[in-house]
Write a protein that holds these residues in place. Structure first.
Motif, short mmCIF file in Angstrom:
data_model
loop_
_atom_site.label_atom_id
_atom_site.label_comp_id
_atom_site.label_asym_id
_atom_site.label_seq_id
_atom_site.Cartn_x
_atom_site.Cartn_y
_atom_site.Cartn_z
N GLN A 115 52.51 50.31 48.68
CA GLN A 115 52.38 50.08 47.24
C GLN A 115 51.86 48.66 47.06
O GLN A 115 52.63 47.69 47.20
CB GLN A 115 53.72 50.25 46.53
CG GLN A 115 53.57 50.09 45.03
CD GLN A 115 54.83 50.50 44.29
OE1 GLN A 115 55.73 51.12 44.86
NE2 GLN A 115 54.89 50.17 43.03
N PRO A 116 50.57 48.50 46.80
CA PRO A 116 49.99 47.17 46.70
C PRO A 116 50.47 46.45 45.44
O PRO A 116 50.80 47.08 44.44
CB PRO A 116 48.49 47.42 46.66
CG PRO A 116 48.34 48.82 46.23
CD PRO A 116 49.58 49.55 46.61
N PRO A 117 50.50 45.12 45.49
CA PRO A 117 50.89 44.36 44.30
C PRO A 117 49.83 44.50 43.20
O PRO A 117 48.66 44.79 43.49
CB PRO A 117 50.97 42.92 44.81
CG PRO A 117 50.11 42.88 46.03
CD PRO A 117 50.16 44.25 46.62
N VAL A 118 50.25 44.29 41.98
CA VAL A 118 49.32 44.40 40.86
C VAL A 118 48.72 43.04 40.48
O VAL A 118 47.74 42.98 39.76
CB VAL A 118 49.96 45.06 39.62
CG1 VAL A 118 50.34 46.49 39.92
CG2 VAL A 118 51.15 44.27 39.14
N MET A 119 49.32 41.97 40.97
CA MET A 119 48.81 40.62 40.71
C MET A 119 48.38 39.99 42.03
O MET A 119 49.03 40.15 43.05
CB MET A 119 49.88 39.75 40.05
CG MET A 119 50.37 40.27 38.71
SD MET A 119 49.09 40.32 37.43
CE MET A 119 48.79 38.59 37.13
N ILE A 120 47.26 39.26 41.98
CA ILE A 120 46.69 38.64 43.18
C ILE A 120 46.43 37.16 42.91
O ILE A 120 45.89 36.80 41.86
CB ILE A 120 45.35 39.31 43.55
CG1 ILE A 120 45.51 40.81 43.67
CG2 ILE A 120 44.79 38.73 44.83
CD1 ILE A 120 44.19 41.53 43.84
N ARG A 121 46.79 36.31 43.87
CA ARG A 121 46.51 34.87 43.74
C ARG A 121 45.00 34.62 43.70
O ARG A 121 44.23 35.36 44.30
CB ARG A 121 47.13 34.10 44.90
CG ARG A 121 48.63 34.09 44.91
CD ARG A 121 49.20 33.15 45.97
NE ARG A 121 48.48 33.14 47.22
CZ ARG A 121 48.81 33.85 48.29
NH1 ARG A 121 49.84 34.65 48.26
NH2 ARG A 121 48.09 33.76 49.40
N LEU A 173 38.10 39.20 33.92
CA LEU A 173 39.33 39.64 34.58
C LEU A 173 40.55 39.13 33.82
O LEU A 173 40.54 38.03 33.29
CB LEU A 173 39.36 39.13 36.03
CG LEU A 173 38.25 39.62 36.93
CD1 LEU A 173 38.27 38.86 38.25
CD2 LEU A 173 38.38 41.11 37.18
N TYR A 174 41.60 39.94 33.81
CA TYR A 174 42.86 39.50 33.22
C TYR A 174 43.55 38.57 34.21
O TYR A 174 43.64 38.88 35.39
CB TYR A 174 43.76 40.70 32.92
CG TYR A 174 43.25 41.58 31.82
CD1 TYR A 174 43.35 41.17 30.49
CD2 TYR A 174 42.66 42.79 32.10
CE1 TYR A 174 42.87 41.97 29.47
CE2 TYR A 174 42.19 43.61 31.09
CZ TYR A 174 42.29 43.18 29.78
OH TYR A 174 41.82 43.98 28.77
N LYS A 175 44.04 37.44 33.69
CA LYS A 175 44.69 36.49 34.59
C LYS A 175 45.83 35.77 33.88
O LYS A 175 45.89 35.72 32.65
CB LYS A 175 43.70 35.49 35.16
CG LYS A 175 43.02 34.61 34.11
CD LYS A 175 42.00 33.71 34.77
CE LYS A 175 41.16 33.02 33.71
NZ LYS A 175 40.12 32.20 34.29
N VAL A 176 46.72 35.23 34.69
CA VAL A 176 47.84 34.43 34.21
C VAL A 176 47.62 33.03 34.76
O VAL A 176 47.47 32.85 35.98
CB VAL A 176 49.19 34.99 34.71
CG1 VAL A 176 50.34 34.10 34.27
CG2 VAL A 176 49.38 36.41 34.22
N VAL A 177 47.59 32.05 33.88
CA VAL A 177 47.36 30.67 34.31
C VAL A 177 48.62 29.85 34.07
O VAL A 177 49.50 30.23 33.30
CB VAL A 177 46.16 30.04 33.57
CG1 VAL A 177 44.88 30.75 33.92
CG2 VAL A 177 46.37 30.06 32.08
N GLU A 196 49.34 28.60 41.11
CA GLU A 196 47.98 29.10 41.32
C GLU A 196 47.75 30.23 40.32
O GLU A 196 48.64 31.02 40.05
CB GLU A 196 47.85 29.63 42.75
CG GLU A 196 46.46 30.02 43.13
CD GLU A 196 46.33 30.39 44.61
OE1 GLU A 196 45.22 30.77 45.00
OE2 GLU A 196 47.32 30.34 45.35
N ASP A 197 46.55 30.29 39.73
CA ASP A 197 46.24 31.38 38.81
C ASP A 197 46.43 32.72 39.51
O ASP A 197 46.18 32.84 40.71
CB ASP A 197 44.79 31.28 38.31
CG ASP A 197 44.55 30.07 37.42
OD1 ASP A 197 45.52 29.38 37.07
OD2 ASP A 197 43.38 29.81 37.10
#
Length: 89
Positions: free
Chosen positions: A30-36, A53-57, A61-62
């Motif tokens: 089950q791969p993660p949904v968020m990637i560094r 791309l959707y990102k969290v800052v 690290e984003d």
């Protein structure tokens, strides 16, 4: 939307399929949904798609939302040379 018994049937079918495949030596992942960002930059052209791309800052690290499972799976095997005998048939 699946609700009630429809949702339960769907979950049971998925569980059955995974159990069946595990018995045949399949290794579920089950791969993660968020990637560094450092990982995403290796599997996507961030210079071209960063704004799309959707990102969290704001963290160390984003983090980017994985568009497909191939992106985090590439990170799982980063730096490896996989022998042909280990590839799916």
């Amino acid at each position: 939307f699946l609700k009630g018994y429809g949702m339960l049937l769907n979950q049971a079918l998925q569980s059955y399929a995974v159990r069946f495949l595990v018995q045949k030596d399949y290794i579920p992942v089950q791969p993660p949904v968020m990637i560094r960002k450092s990982v995403m930059s290796q599997v996507a052209q961030l210079a071209s798609f960063d704004e799309d791309l959707y990102k969290v800052v704001g963290a160390k690290e984003d983090m980017y939302l994985a568009a497909t499972s191939e992106q985090p799976l590439c990170a799982l095997h980063s730096g490896e040379n996989l022998p042909e005998k280990d590839l799916p048939k």
